[in-house]
Motif scaffolding. Structure first.
Motif, PDB file in Angstrom:
ATOM      1  N   GLY A   1       6.461  59.790   7.361  1.00  0.00           N
ATOM      2  CA  GLY A   1       7.025  58.262   7.402  1.00  0.00           C
ATOM      3  C   GLY A   1       6.338  57.633   6.065  1.00  0.00           C
ATOM      4  O   GLY A   1       6.140  58.164   5.048  1.00  0.00           O
ATOM      5  N   GLU A   2       6.030  56.369   6.206  1.00  0.00           N
ATOM      6  CA  GLU A   2       5.537  55.384   4.998  1.00  0.00           C
ATOM      7  C   GLU A   2       4.477  55.930   4.448  1.00  0.00           C
ATOM      8  O   GLU A   2       4.010  55.970   3.224  1.00  0.00           O
ATOM      9  CB  GLU A   2       5.457  54.126   5.800  1.00  0.00           C
ATOM     10  CG  GLU A   2       5.149  53.054   4.551  1.00  0.00           C
ATOM     11  CD  GLU A   2       5.035  51.629   5.068  1.00  0.00           C
ATOM     12  OE1 GLU A   2       4.559  50.758   4.528  1.00  0.00           O
ATOM     13  OE2 GLU A   2       5.425  51.376   6.589  1.00  0.00           O
TER      14      GLU A   2
ATOM     15  N   THR B   1      11.557  56.867   0.302  1.00  0.00           N
ATOM     16  CA  THR B   1      11.921  56.592   1.608  1.00  0.00           C
ATOM     17  C   THR B   1      13.370  56.632   2.207  1.00  0.00           C
ATOM     18  O   THR B   1      13.753  57.264   3.028  1.00  0.00           O
ATOM     19  CB  THR B   1      11.358  55.269   1.830  1.00  0.00           C
ATOM     20  OG1 THR B   1       9.962  55.345   1.495  1.00  0.00           O
ATOM     21  CG2 THR B   1      11.341  54.601   3.297  1.00  0.00           C
ATOM     22  N   GLN B   2      14.118  55.986   1.071  1.00  0.00           N
ATOM     23  CA  GLN B   2      15.561  55.960   1.625  1.00  0.00           C
ATOM     24  C   GLN B   2      16.307  57.126   1.350  1.00  0.00           C
ATOM     25  O   GLN B   2      16.883  57.929   2.329  1.00  0.00           O
ATOM     26  CB  GLN B   2      16.133  54.913   0.423  1.00  0.00           C
ATOM     27  CG  GLN B   2      17.587  54.757   0.896  1.00  0.00           C
ATOM     28  CD  GLN B   2      18.226  53.589   0.150  1.00  0.00           C
ATOM     29  OE1 GLN B   2      17.812  52.572  -0.317  1.00  0.00           O
ATOM     30  NE2 GLN B   2      19.394  53.940  -0.769  1.00  0.00           N
TER      31      GLN B   2
ATOM     32  N   TYR C   1      11.869  62.260   6.027  1.00  0.00           N
ATOM     33  CA  TYR C   1      11.076  60.954   5.980  1.00  0.00           C
ATOM     34  C   TYR C   1      10.167  61.202   7.270  1.00  0.00           C
ATOM     35  O   TYR C   1       9.016  61.157   7.015  1.00  0.00           O
ATOM     36  CB  TYR C   1      11.916  59.844   5.959  1.00  0.00           C
ATOM     37  CG  TYR C   1      11.134  58.634   6.006  1.00  0.00           C
ATOM     38  CD1 TYR C   1      10.272  57.999   5.257  1.00  0.00           C
ATOM     39  CD2 TYR C   1      11.174  57.956   7.426  1.00  0.00           C
ATOM     40  CE1 TYR C   1       9.689  56.740   5.264  1.00  0.00           C
ATOM     41  CE2 TYR C   1      10.383  56.861   7.496  1.00  0.00           C
ATOM     42  CZ  TYR C   1       9.608  56.339   6.386  1.00  0.00           C
ATOM     43  OH  TYR C   1       8.875  55.128   6.648  1.00  0.00           O
ATOM     44  N   GLU C   2      10.786  61.679   8.142  1.00  0.00           N
ATOM     45  CA  GLU C   2       9.962  61.761   9.708  1.00  0.00           C
ATOM     46  C   GLU C   2       9.211  62.796   9.526  1.00  0.00           C
ATOM     47  O   GLU C   2       7.828  62.888  10.039  1.00  0.00           O
ATOM     48  CB  GLU C   2      10.911  61.866  10.788  1.00  0.00           C
ATOM     49  CG  GLU C   2      11.822  60.412  11.137  1.00  0.00           C
ATOM     50  CD  GLU C   2      12.967  60.603  11.916  1.00  0.00           C
ATOM     51  OE1 GLU C   2      13.047  59.766  12.823  1.00  0.00           O
ATOM     52  OE2 GLU C   2      13.404  61.689  11.966  1.00  0.00           O
TER      53      GLU C   2
ATOM     54  N   ASP D   1      18.105  47.814  -0.346  1.00  0.00           N
ATOM     55  CA  ASP D   1      17.846  46.289   0.166  1.00  0.00           C
ATOM     56  C   ASP D   1      17.369  45.332  -0.754  1.00  0.00           C
ATOM     57  O   ASP D   1      17.588  44.375  -0.923  1.00  0.00           O
ATOM     58  CB  ASP D   1      16.996  46.146   1.405  1.00  0.00           C
ATOM     59  CG  ASP D   1      17.564  47.009   2.805  1.00  0.00           C
ATOM     60  OD1 ASP D   1      18.817  47.226   2.808  1.00  0.00           O
ATOM     61  OD2 ASP D   1      16.661  47.101   3.667  1.00  0.00           O
TER      62      ASP D   1
ATOM     63  N   GLY E   1      14.702  57.539   5.451  1.00  0.00           N
ATOM     64  CA  GLY E   1      13.932  56.630   6.024  1.00  0.00           C
ATOM     65  C   GLY E   1      14.665  55.107   5.868  1.00  0.00           C
ATOM     66  O   GLY E   1      15.822  55.268   5.768  1.00  0.00           O
ATOM     67  N   PRO E   2      14.083  54.005   6.037  1.00  0.00           N
ATOM     68  CA  PRO E   2      14.762  52.817   5.888  1.00  0.00           C
ATOM     69  C   PRO E   2      15.401  52.562   4.604  1.00  0.00           C
ATOM     70  O   PRO E   2      14.608  53.206   3.579  1.00  0.00           O
ATOM     71  CB  PRO E   2      13.565  51.677   6.124  1.00  0.00           C
ATOM     72  CG  PRO E   2      12.597  52.539   7.018  1.00  0.00           C
ATOM     73  CD  PRO E   2      12.665  53.960   6.450  1.00  0.00           C
ATOM     74  N   MET E   3      16.344  51.873   4.379  1.00  0.00           N
ATOM     75  CA  MET E   3      16.906  51.593   3.101  1.00  0.00           C
ATOM     76  C   MET E   3      16.227  50.692   2.238  1.00  0.00           C
ATOM     77  O   MET E   3      16.914  49.775   1.580  1.00  0.00           O
ATOM     78  CB  MET E   3      18.379  51.264   3.253  1.00  0.00           C
ATOM     79  CG  MET E   3      19.306  52.266   4.459  1.00  0.00           C
ATOM     80  SD  MET E   3      19.663  53.838   3.453  1.00  0.00           S
ATOM     81  CE  MET E   3      20.963  53.162   2.380  1.00  0.00           C
ATOM     82  N   LEU E   4      15.084  50.707   1.939  1.00  0.00           N
ATOM     83  CA  LEU E   4      14.326  50.030   1.335  1.00  0.00           C
ATOM     84  C   LEU E   4      14.803  49.792  -0.320  1.00  0.00           C
ATOM     85  O   LEU E   4      14.736  48.526  -0.776  1.00  0.00           O
ATOM     86  CB  LEU E   4      12.749  50.334   1.270  1.00  0.00           C
ATOM     87  CG  LEU E   4      12.131  50.369   2.537  1.00  0.00           C
ATOM     88  CD1 LEU E   4      10.738  51.129   2.330  1.00  0.00           C
ATOM     89  CD2 LEU E   4      12.166  49.310   3.372  1.00  0.00           C
TER      90      LEU E   4
END
Length: 128
Positions: free
Chosen positions: A14-15, A55-56, A9-10, A66, A60-63
């Motif tokens: 990213g996003e 992303t997850q 992800y990084e 979630d 990355g974040p656990m979007l």
């Protein structure tokens, strides 16, 4: 000594990078004769879920979790006839999308290696 390893992800950026990859990927999927017919005409909700999932999945974040709970990706793909050829077609579209958004060959190889296992794990039908 603590080591820091960047996630895919990084490394991808990213996003914004995940969004660009998804936006490049789905027109290729929709146009592909083997896998395009598996997807709905309104692809936008699919794209959003894919953005959250990737992303997850790439660290990355656990979007996705979630919002939707555990991904359970194999179960979510069971209603569709996934052949080895369709898994490869999906990966091919991702390869093209990564190239389109200028992901380096080395990083693309790492991304495709990470996606290859799940893509083939979803196969639920023999070759056509």
């Amino acid at each position: 000594m603590e080591r820091y390893h960047q996630t895919l992800y990084e490394l991808l950026g990213g996003e914004d990078a995940i969004r660009r990859i998804v936006e490049a990927f789905y027109p290729k999927v929709q146009a592909h004769p083997l896998i395009g017919p598996l997807f709905p005409d309104n692809i936008l909700p699919v794209m959003e879920k894919q953005r959250l999932f990737l992303t997850q999945f790439f660290g990355g974040p656990m979007l996705y979790s979630d919002q939707y709970g555990h991904p359970m990706m194999r179960a979510r793909h069971l209603p569709f006839e996934i052949t080895p050829e369709r898994a490869e077609a999906w990966l091919s579209c991702m390869r093209e999308a990564l190239k389109e958004v200028n992901v380096s060959e080395e990083l693309s190889a790492a991304v495709l290696a990470r996606l290859s296992g799940p893509a083939h794990h979803f196969v639920n039908s023999p070759s056509t």
